[in-house]
Structure formats: structure tokens, C-alpha cells
Enzyme design. Sequence first.
Site, PDB file in Angstrom:
ATOM      1  CG  ASP A  33     -36.354   9.204 -57.238  1.00 36.72           C
ATOM      2  OD1 ASP A  33     -36.409   8.142 -56.599  1.00 36.72           O
ATOM      3  OD2 ASP A  33     -35.757   9.307 -58.339  1.00 36.72           O
ATOM      4  CB  SER A  36     -31.145   9.044 -62.209  1.00 36.50           C
ATOM      5  OG  SER A  36     -31.111   8.613 -60.877  1.00 36.50           O
ATOM      6  CG  ASP A  53     -28.795  15.155 -58.133  1.00 36.44           C
ATOM      7  OD1 ASP A  53     -28.354  14.743 -57.038  1.00 36.44           O
ATOM      8  OD2 ASP A  53     -28.242  14.915 -59.227  1.00 36.44           O
ATOM      9  CE1 TYR A 144     -24.868   0.531 -53.831  1.00 37.04           C
ATOM     10  CE2 TYR A 144     -24.224  -1.606 -52.936  1.00 37.04           C
ATOM     11  CZ  TYR A 144     -25.187  -0.633 -53.140  1.00 37.04           C
ATOM     12  OH  TYR A 144     -26.457  -0.822 -52.647  1.00 37.04           O
ATOM     13  CG  ASN A 173     -28.879 -10.239 -53.145  1.00 35.49           C
ATOM     14  OD1 ASN A 173     -27.985 -10.233 -52.292  1.00 35.49           O
ATOM     15  ND2 ASN A 173     -28.642 -10.173 -54.426  1.00 35.49           N
TER      16      ASN A 173
HETATM   17  P1  NAD Z   1     -33.592   1.950 -57.436  1.00 33.59           P
HETATM   18  O1  NAD Z   1     -32.609   2.325 -58.502  1.00 33.59           O
HETATM   19  O2  NAD Z   1     -34.909   1.394 -57.868  1.00 33.59           O
HETATM   20  O3  NAD Z   1     -33.854   3.165 -56.473  1.00 33.59           O
HETATM   21  C1  NAD Z   1     -32.948   4.229 -56.289  1.00 33.59           C
HETATM   22  C2  NAD Z   1     -33.717   5.509 -56.463  1.00 33.59           C
HETATM   23  O4  NAD Z   1     -32.844   6.605 -56.205  1.00 33.59           O
HETATM   24  C3  NAD Z   1     -34.249   5.690 -57.894  1.00 33.59           C
HETATM   25  O5  NAD Z   1     -35.609   6.061 -57.859  1.00 33.59           O
HETATM   26  C4  NAD Z   1     -33.389   6.824 -58.472  1.00 33.59           C
HETATM   27  O6  NAD Z   1     -34.082   7.597 -59.431  1.00 33.59           O
HETATM   28  C5  NAD Z   1     -33.036   7.591 -57.211  1.00 33.59           C
HETATM   29  N1  NAD Z   1     -31.782   8.346 -57.333  1.00 33.59           N
HETATM   30  C6  NAD Z   1     -30.586   7.907 -57.782  1.00 33.59           C
HETATM   31  N2  NAD Z   1     -29.689   8.905 -57.768  1.00 33.59           N
HETATM   32  C7  NAD Z   1     -30.341  10.004 -57.292  1.00 33.59           C
HETATM   33  C8  NAD Z   1     -29.951  11.348 -57.049  1.00 33.59           C
HETATM   34  N3  NAD Z   1     -28.699  11.765 -57.289  1.00 33.59           N
HETATM   35  N4  NAD Z   1     -30.885  12.211 -56.569  1.00 33.59           N
HETATM   36  C9  NAD Z   1     -32.157  11.790 -56.323  1.00 33.59           C
HETATM   37  N5  NAD Z   1     -32.585  10.536 -56.530  1.00 33.59           N
HETATM   38  C10 NAD Z   1     -31.673   9.651 -57.011  1.00 33.59           C
HETATM   39  O7  NAD Z   1     -32.837   0.907 -56.474  1.00 33.59           O
HETATM   40  P2  NAD Z   1     -33.359   0.107 -55.195  1.00 33.59           P
HETATM   41  O8  NAD Z   1     -32.978  -1.308 -55.418  1.00 33.59           O
HETATM   42  O9  NAD Z   1     -34.759   0.458 -54.892  1.00 33.59           O
HETATM   43  O10 NAD Z   1     -32.394   0.680 -54.056  1.00 33.59           O
HETATM   44  C11 NAD Z   1     -32.838   1.524 -53.007  1.00 33.59           C
HETATM   45  C12 NAD Z   1     -31.759   1.622 -51.958  1.00 33.59           C
HETATM   46  O11 NAD Z   1     -31.522   0.346 -51.355  1.00 33.59           O
HETATM   47  C13 NAD Z   1     -30.411   2.082 -52.498  1.00 33.59           C
HETATM   48  O12 NAD Z   1     -29.824   2.952 -51.552  1.00 33.59           O
HETATM   49  C14 NAD Z   1     -29.615   0.792 -52.595  1.00 33.59           C
HETATM   50  O13 NAD Z   1     -28.227   1.026 -52.515  1.00 33.59           O
HETATM   51  C15 NAD Z   1     -30.141   0.043 -51.384  1.00 33.59           C
HETATM   52  N6  NAD Z   1     -29.979  -1.406 -51.454  1.00 33.59           N
HETATM   53  C16 NAD Z   1     -30.637  -2.119 -52.408  1.00 33.59           C
HETATM   54  C17 NAD Z   1     -30.497  -3.513 -52.438  1.00 33.59           C
HETATM   55  C18 NAD Z   1     -31.217  -4.359 -53.463  1.00 33.59           C
HETATM   56  O14 NAD Z   1     -31.065  -5.581 -53.429  1.00 33.59           O
HETATM   57  N7  NAD Z   1     -31.995  -3.778 -54.386  1.00 33.59           N
HETATM   58  C19 NAD Z   1     -29.678  -4.152 -51.489  1.00 33.59           C
HETATM   59  C20 NAD Z   1     -29.015  -3.382 -50.537  1.00 33.59           C
HETATM   60  C21 NAD Z   1     -29.194  -2.015 -50.504  1.00 33.59           C
END
Ligand code: NAD
Length: 310
Positions: A33, A36, A53, A144, A173
Site C-alpha cells: 500500500d 495515499s 505504489d 470509476y 456500499n
Molecule cells: P480506501 O481508500 O480505504 O482503501 C484503498 C487503499 O488503496 C488505501 O489504503 C490506499 O492508500 C491504497 N492505494 C490507493 N492508491 C494506491 C496505489 N497507487 N498504490 C498502492 N496503494 C494504493 O478505500 P476502501 O473503501 O477500503 O476501498 C477498497 C477497495 O474496495 C477499492 O478497490 C474500492 O474501489 C473498492 N470498493 C469500495 C466500496 C466502498 O463502499 N467503500 C464499494 C465498492 C468497491
Amino acid sequence: MAKRILITGGAGFIGSTIADRFLQAGWDVAVLDDLSSGKRENVPAAARFYPLDVRSAAAAEAIRAERPDVVCHQAAQIDVRRSMDDPRFDADVNVGGLLNVLQAAVAAGSVEQVLFASSGGATYGDTDVVPTPESHPQRPVSNYGAAKAAGELYLGVYQATYGLRFAALRYSNVYGPRQDPHGEAGVVAIFCGRLLDGRPCTIYGDGRQTRDYVFAGDVARANLLAAERRFDGALNVGTGVETDVLRLYGELAKIAGVSRGPEHAPARLGEQKRSCIDPSAAATAIGWKPEVALADGLARTYEWFRARRD
Ligand code: NAD
């Protein structure tokens, strides 16, 4: 020997909940991770951590060196509005990052399956059927959503070409402890933060827009079951229950002991009126059903935010 999983985005809200769940089930866990939006403190102490990254050569090298059995790809740019303002950045992280991870997974030679965080709201877009089944056409209305749908197509290519099994888990969600209240995505986290601050909560439009709220612990368990059952294909991970924002606010205000009503602001342009996905295929395919009812999950989430204020 313990099975090995590498979780990208494992310092984030959902990824770190998944990391905890796999550790609990006896897996060997590594997290990659770039922090970011994730936090170092979310990464469990028992997991190896790579602060990299997902788009980088160093990340690809770390995946090759780790030689995991399963890669769980949660890292993403998750802000829908940013995907509209800067579509190239969104695709760079959400498509380019995935491809870098897939190339590395193939090169590692050890990876049997990729778990992919897809989206049940954003990839279907406006739907004809609610709750929406997996067979419904994907018609994303955001960049997205398009990137997530493209991710699923790329996974299909890697499965056909290299026999790399994948589970595209289409989350609805997701809410729960560790969600970022400052982010764009989490209405539950935002409401919890504002109720704790004694500030009013804003509802855009009439508040009758519905969503399907699934608890993060249930999502983590779906990932574990998909890995254990070595599932191949796409599955909805939601509750099949529609909840409107007014009811969500009412439940949270009750938990918080707040009697005042929400504030209203004009509806946001392009906001979906209804979104709810049918989870019945997951019950058949991997034995998964959501276990945490909304009132219980909201109480646990509110308590987590409250405890952090003490
Ligand atoms: P989040 O932002 O808490 O988690 C995303 C993580 O990815 C973070 O820790 C961030 O630091 C890391 N990240 C981002 N860009 C990066 C990069 N270039 N390299 C390495 N790490 C990177 O968000 P979340 O809600 O925990 O989402 C997790 C996954 O679930 C995502 O793929 C999101 O699209 C998907 N998702 C989330 C939801 C929701 O309701 N939260 C719904 C559908 C899908």
C-alpha cells in the site's frame, strides 16, 4: 504450511479488515500500500508491509519475491468525482495498477487466484432490476465504474490466457470501522463524524435515494470464502436490502442520542436514485450471506468512531 496472500490496499478501510480476517483464519499475510489514503496503523502487526505504489516496478518485484498463493487487489483510487475530473489518473491507478499486479502475479508463478474489489453500484450504473443480479448488463455512468468494469474484463483475459483464476467481488456500499470520514464515499462515516462533533448532517435531495449497505466484516468474510472455495467469476457482495438516506440518518441519530433532524441540500447532479444488489448467487457459490444487520453494524461503527475520541 500456511497459505500466502498478498493484499494491495491493505492499509485501507476494507483491505485492512480483509488482512485481519485472513490472519485470523491462519493465512500468512503481506500488505502492499502506498498510504495515499490508507494508514500504517491499520496494517496488522503480523503482516509484512511494503509501502509501494501498485503501478511501480518495485511493487511488481515485491509480488514476484513474495510468491503468494492469492493476490487480493483492493488498492484503488476510490473517489468517483475525481474520476470524472481526472479520468486519466483514475485509469492509471485503477486499470494500470491492476495490470501491473496481474503481470507480476503471472511472473511470480505461484498465484492461483486473484480477488478483485469490483463495485456493485458503479459497474451496473442505472439498473432495470432491483435488487440487481450479476447477469444484469454493466452500464457504468462514471469513469470509476468504467475502470472497475474494465478490470473485470482484463481478469477474464488473464484467466483465459494464463489460467489465472479470479473472483471479482462486486461490493455494494461498504461501511464499518476505519472508513475515512473525510472521504467522498462513506456516508455512514461522515454522519458518525458529524454526530460526534455535534454538527448537523446534510442530506442531498429528498433523502429517498436508496443504497445497499454491507458491513466491512461481512465483505472480508466473502473474500476469505472466495479464496477458500477457489471461486472463479463475478459475485455480488451486498445485502439485497434497500435503505434510504433518511432511514440511515434516523438509525444513526438514535444510536447517537441526537434528536434534531438532518439538513437538506439540493440533489447532486447525476446521483443514482436506487442501488441495491442481489446477493443470492454468493450463497450458492461460496456459502456467503451477510450476517451483520444494519442497526447492529451502525452501532458498532458509531462506537468505533466514538471510542477514538476518548
Ligand atoms: P480506501 O481508500 O480505504 O482503501 C484503498 C487503499 O488503496 C488505501 O489504503 C490506499 O492508500 C491504497 N492505494 C490507493 N492508491 C494506491 C496505489 N497507487 N498504490 C498502492 N496503494 C494504493 O478505500 P476502501 O473503501 O477500503 O476501498 C477498497 C477497495 O474496495 C477499492 O478497490 C474500492 O474501489 C473498492 N470498493 C469500495 C466500496 C466502498 O463502499 N467503500 C464499494 C465498492 C468497491
